[in-house]
Motif scaffolding. Structure first.
Motif, short mmCIF file in Angstrom:
data_model
loop_
_atom_site.label_atom_id
_atom_site.label_comp_id
_atom_site.label_asym_id
_atom_site.label_seq_id
_atom_site.Cartn_x
_atom_site.Cartn_y
_atom_site.Cartn_z
N PHE B 118 0.75 -0.95 -0.08
CA PHE B 118 -0.11 0.18 -0.03
C PHE B 118 0.77 1.23 0.12
N PRO B 119 2.01 1.42 0.81
CA PRO B 119 2.66 2.57 0.63
C PRO B 119 3.09 2.93 -0.48
N ILE B 120 3.56 1.91 -1.32
CA ILE B 120 4.10 1.99 -2.76
C ILE B 120 3.22 2.79 -3.44
N THR B 121 1.84 2.11 -3.61
CA THR B 121 0.77 2.63 -4.31
C THR B 121 0.24 3.91 -3.95
N ALA B 122 0.37 4.44 -2.57
CA ALA B 122 0.08 5.59 -2.11
C ALA B 122 0.97 6.52 -2.55
N SER B 123 2.19 6.33 -2.49
CA SER B 123 3.31 7.14 -2.97
C SER B 123 3.28 7.38 -4.53
N ILE B 124 2.97 6.46 -5.45
CA ILE B 124 2.76 6.64 -6.65
C ILE B 124 1.54 7.71 -6.87
N ALA B 125 0.22 7.20 -6.18
CA ALA B 125 -0.85 7.79 -6.35
C ALA B 125 -0.77 9.32 -5.93
N VAL B 126 -0.28 9.83 -4.83
CA VAL B 126 -0.42 11.16 -4.21
C VAL B 126 0.50 11.97 -5.12
N GLY B 127 1.73 11.39 -5.21
CA GLY B 127 2.63 12.27 -6.00
C GLY B 127 2.02 12.51 -7.67
N ALA B 188 13.07 3.69 -11.55
CA ALA B 188 12.07 3.79 -10.44
C ALA B 188 12.50 2.73 -9.56
N GLY B 189 12.28 2.90 -8.38
CA GLY B 189 12.46 1.89 -7.26
C GLY B 189 11.73 2.86 -5.88
N TYR B 190 11.36 1.88 -4.92
CA TYR B 190 10.72 2.38 -3.75
C TYR B 190 11.61 2.52 -2.59
N THR B 191 11.87 3.66 -2.06
CA THR B 191 12.49 3.93 -0.72
C THR B 191 11.57 4.42 0.04
N PRO B 192 10.99 4.02 1.45
CA PRO B 192 10.16 4.46 2.18
C PRO B 192 10.47 6.19 2.42
#
Lengths: 348, 336, 330
Positions: B118-127, B188-192
């Protein structure tokens, strides 16, 4: 009034043309009139005669649109047409303000009535929001809105039609303007509410001394409120003068047609109404000569083909009365005597 | 107002129950056997049956459904079999409430997967949301104000092109050219966010642009159309007639009215991408909700499918609800 | 007196206001609340009042274009309140309607010829020289040229469209036409043409009109008898001359006084009654007399007792506790 009373507003050979795909629409085409301080001018005409376009041109509301405006509009000696927009804005809503036909669409749906009136005040006065809102409440009270303290926070959709128009008037008068332009202010209202609004405008004019231009298609409204009348047809004035002159000594065929086509409560019932043959002219290719000639029933009384070839000029028929017609004064007098509208003049 | 909120909350709950039932029903209507997928080529019916039992797929659907629902309020164990629990307690996974289930294919609790995704999706979505809102509305307003100019035609044309391109194409194009070929942006890559905000933003920039481009194009058109309509309204003329400066006419009067309906659409769209931006996540290989869902469907991983669908549905109806509340707040004519 | 062509008795039309599933306070808008009216063959009855008074709804309900909530409608001596669809379709040959905005009721994809031929086909009316000839005849009767046959509605001006609307109503040779604000959207010179046309048709065919409008002078000009409505009820009715010369109801008086005369001297000299306040909500009308909240002569009794709609003098009906005396009104 002094002899050299300066005109508050002078409109000279005003033209407002709109380019369209079909050609140039000459909505206003050579309009000239003037207005004295504290007086009320009624502009009458049917749809498409250019009366509303004129009122918007005075405030410069065509700026930034493709419309071409030329001629001269002088307000208190200041030429408005080439006034920088910054200076024009100082006049708008302050010296010249306007009310519109449909108060529901003319008020912003998302702001309270009070805020909208306060905005009109704050644009021209450096006061706090609270002071402006207090002023708005005061104005609502002045125009006869009950519970102004509560209603100032309400939105336009919570007002009735008549109350909305009162609020519009409050907004227009908040800066004590010298000229109020009312564009069909009562057309959307019921007749009893119309009577309230007209009474209110008269009362406020007495108090504020503003000059008023009232634009309407209703001759009854003009008869009620105006000092002077200007009859528009196809973009220019065909007759203008003091209200009694125009109503009792109408001097050209279009005005005759307008006055006698109205059914009247006081006149005998059952007779046929007079009509004006044909339909309003094209504003892209207006008729040659007199613009009214294709619909004119009295063209035969003019010798030659002047009506078709030569545009008649506005010629003074009385001290305070001008009309645009090729008919000889004698012929006009004879026609007037035939018309039923003139009968009431005889009785007077 | 209070009545309205209660009504809406009840209807949301009802809807989620209905969705969960449909997902269960659909899952078992599919002519594929999840148990068959648990072992490779050398399968015997016995192993399949054992796995089916371990996964709980041998129980009737109704029982499975109620087990799932019960898990939402109380803890569960996987596999839920007293024999296994006694013989090899180390193979039992405990799932605390609210338990969304256990993914056998992933060997993880579904809630753990969701918590990661979820945090990954939320990061993509909100940005992306911020980007498309600012870009779309900004360009839309600009093109409405500059109506008829070359600038307007260019902006509207460009937005049309962006709108017609599929997401995966934009994504791959950006990945290939911007990131790989010219190295202008990191892959692309996810870092909290809490660990390293800069790295977070860097890793997200391409997915943001990809997702935002598609939406922004739509918002340009919407904003432009709304602005043009609003600018011709009588109350705009009234504002000018009052002597209100042009910037205030545009911002206070025109934009206030033109953008309010866009709030509704924006809220719904944000809800939509929060529920998973499957294509963008897949293109950039980010394990968000969308990609997790796609993978679970490929694997017939029922617990994950149910959880993802329910979560997505919940987010969407929640945003729907929030948008309605917000709209009533923004538009005085609307009463709840 | 002979049997009237149309008689409505105690006509009511209530609209439920929409309320949600859980909202308890459902209410009804009493658009028409007990209207009784008679229209004789060949006469024109005007229905006048301000917006929201129920005049249009009354017009529609008495043709059963809207279903009445209660009351009785008789056409030509026959009760048509409950007749079925097939019967109603047949009745449409007798009773027609024209509207304020004819454009919205004319199919933009059909030519005028097609639009005007439709009533002949639907009602199965035989035209001795063919439908086409009958349509051309209709066009010339309403002052349009037969060449207009192949044109589309958008090619016509507002006044011409209203003529098309009238031609369509006339196609079935009805005995009654309800005219719902037929000239309100038109400029005065065009308005006069339409009024003259309606009167010519009446002189020629002996048709009856119910003329619904808010403009008092237009209604007076065309109507033999006039009924004044307020909040769903008839306040007063009389012959045109009687009503305008000797109004009994304070509301009629206020209406007459509010309509500006196109005569500056008279208009400025006359005494005006300016009503205070706004129209009350039709879903929550005042108790007793519905006009009392704005009435300059309201007394205690007006709030308690609904005034009966009674014949004050022959043919002059009024619903008021304090009808104004002849001396006062003069």
């Amino acid at each position: 009034m002094s002899e050299q009373a300066r005109h508050l507003l002078e409109v000279d050979d005003l033209e407002v043309h709109f380019p369209t795909a079909d050609g140039l629409v000459r909505a206003v085409d050579g309009l000239t009139f003037s207005l004295e301080p504290g007086r009320t001018l009624g502009i009458v005409g049917e749809s498409g005669s250019g009366k509303s376009v004129t009122s918007q041109a005075i405030l410069g509301l065509h700026r930034g649109t493709p419309a071409k405006v030329s001629g001269r509009i002088r307000f208190d000696g200041v030429e408005l047409l080439d006034l920088p927009i910054k200076d024009l804005r100082r006049l708008r809503g302050n010296d010249i303000s306007m009310i519109f036909q449909d108060p529901l669409s003319a008020l912003h749906p998302y702001y309270s009535v009070g805020k909208q009136i306060a905005e009109a005040y704050r644009v021209h006065h450096s006061v706090s929001r609270r002071q402006a809102l207090a002023r708005a409440e005061e104005m609502l009270e002045l125009v006869g809105i009950p519970n102004a303290g509560r209603r100032v926070h309400e939105y336009p959709h919570q007002f009735s039609g008549g109350m909305r128009q009162r609020a519009m008037i409050a907004m227009a008068l908040v800066n004590d303007p010298r000229l109020l332009i009312a564009d069909e202010p009562t057309t959307a209202l019921d007749v009893t509410v119309q009577a309230q609004i007209l009474e209110l405008m008269k009362k406020l004019q007495r108090e504020f001394g503003s000059a008023i231009i009232i634009i309407t298609h209703d001759l009854g409204v003009v008869a009620d409120i105006a000092d002077d009348v200007l009859v528009m047809y196809a973009g220019h004035a065909v007759e203008q003068g003091a209200v009694n002159e125009v109503f009792y000594q109408p001097d050209m065929p279009y005005t005759w047609g307008l006055l006698s086509s109205m059914p009247r409560i006081g006149s005998p019932r059952g007779q046929r109404l007079a009509t004006i043959a044909g339909s309003p002219p094209s504003l892209i290719r207006p008729p040659s000569g007199c613009r009214f000639h294709p619909r004119c029933a009295y063209r035969g009384l003019v010798e030659g083909d002047a009506c078709v070839t030569t545009p008649p000029r506005l010629v003074a028929g009385g001290a305070d009365h001008r009309a645009r017609c090729h008919l000889e004064p004698g012929a006009r007098e004879r026609v007037r005597l035939q018309l039923s509208t003139i009968d009431s003049v005889g009785e007077r | 107002m209070f009545q309205y909120v209660v009504k809406r909350v009840l209807s949301i709950i009802g809807m989620l129950i209905l969705i969960s039932v449909s997902v269960f029903a659909l899952f078992f209507a599919v002519p594929a056997d999840p148990a068959r997928l648990t072992c490779g080529k050398n399968c015997t019916p016995a192993i399949i049956e054992a796995n089916r039992h371990a996964l709980g797929y041998d129980k009737p659907i109704v029982v499975q459904y109620f087990d799932f629902m019960k898990g939402l309020v109380s803890e569960r164990d996987f596999p839920d079999d007293p024999v296994i629990a006694k013989n090899s307690p180390q193979s039992i996974t405990h799932c605390p409430a609210p338990c969304l289930g256990y993914s056998a294919t992933q060997g993880q609790l579904v809630s753990t997967m969701i918590k990661q995704a979820f945090p990954i999706t939320a990061s993509i979505a909100v940005g992306a949301f911020v980007l498309w809102l600012v870009g779309g509305i900004g360009i839309g307003v600009l093109s409405a104000l500059k109506r008829g100019s070359i600038l307007e035609r260019g902006l509207v044309g460009a937005s049309l092109v962006a709108y017609s391109l599929p997401t995966f194409f934009i994504g791959l194009l950006l990945l290939d050219i911007v990131s790989i070929k010219y190295g202008l942006a990191p892959p692309a890559g996810y870092t909290p966010f809490v660990d390293d905000p800069v790295a977070w933003a860097k890793g997200m920039i391409l997915p943001w642009i990809t997702l935002a481009m598609v939406f922004a194009a739509l918002y340009v058109r919407l904003t432009r159309a709304n602005m043009l309509e609003t600018l011709s309204e009588d109350y705009i003329r009234t504002a000018r007639a009052k002597g209100v400066p042009e910037w205030a006419v545009i911002v206070r009067h025109a934009m206030r009215a033109a953008l309010t309906p866009i709030v509704t659409i924006a809220g719904l769209d944000l809800g939509g991408v929060l529920a998973g931006a499957a294509i963008t996540e897949t293109v950039f290989n980010l394990n968000g909700i969308g990609k997790t869902g796609v993978y679970a469907i490929q694997q017939l991983d029922l617990p994950v499918i149910v959880a993802v669908v329910l979560l997505s549905a919940f987010v969407i109806v929640l945003f729907n609800f929030l948008v309605d509340l917000l709209y009533a707040f923004l538009d005085p004519r609307v009463t709840l | 007196m002979t049997e009237p062509l149309l008689r409505v008795t105690g006509l009511r039309k209530h609209f439920p206001t929409k309320g949600g599933l859980l909202s308890r306070n459902r209410s009804v808008v009493k658009a028409v609340d007990g209207v009784s009216l008679e229209v004789a063959g060949g006469e024109t009855v005007g229905l006048v009042g301000e917006s929201g008074c129920g005049k249009s709804t009354t017009g529609r309900t008495m043709l059963r274009a809207l279903e009445p909530t209660s009351g009785r409608i008789e056409f030509d001596g026959r009760d048509i309140t409950g007749v079925g669809r097939e019967e109603l379709r047949k009745l449409r040959r007798e009773m027609q309607m024209i509207f304020q905005d004819p454009f919205s009721s004319l199919n933009p994809r059909h030519t005028v010829g097609t639009i005007l031929a439709a009533p002949f086909e639907i009602q199965g009316i035989k035209a001795p020289n063919g439908v086409k000839a009958a349509v051309r005849d209709l066009l010339s009767r309403v002052g349009l040229s037969p060449e207009h046959y192949n044109r589309y509605p958008h090619e016509f001006s507002g006044g011409q469209r209203q003529r098309i609307g009238i031609a369509r109503a006339l196609a079935v040779q009805p005995r009654l036409i309800v005219c719902d604000e037929p000239v309100s959207a038109l400029d005065v010179s065009i308005q006069a043409e339409i009024i003259n046309l309606l009167q010519d048709i009446q002189a020629e065919t002996g048709i009856a009109y119910v003329f619904v409008a808010h403009d008092l002078s237009v209604v007076r000009h065309i109507s033999d008898r006039v009924a004044v409505m307020y909040l769903g009820k008839v306040m007063e009715s009389a012959t045109s001359d009687e009503l305008y010369e000797r109004p009994l109801h304070p509301y009629t008086n206020a209406l007459l006084s509010a309509a500006p005369l196109p005569d500056p001297v008279q208009q400025r000299a006359r005494e005006k009654i300016v009503l205070q306040g706004d129209l009350p909500s039709p879903s929550d009308p005042p108790s007793g007399c519905v006009f009392r909240t704005r009435c300059p002569m309201a007394q205690q009794v007006c709030a308690e007792v609904t005034p009966a709609y009674a014949e004050h003098s022959p043919g002059h009906w009024v619903a008021c506790h304090f009808p104004e005396d002849e001396q006062l009104a003069a």
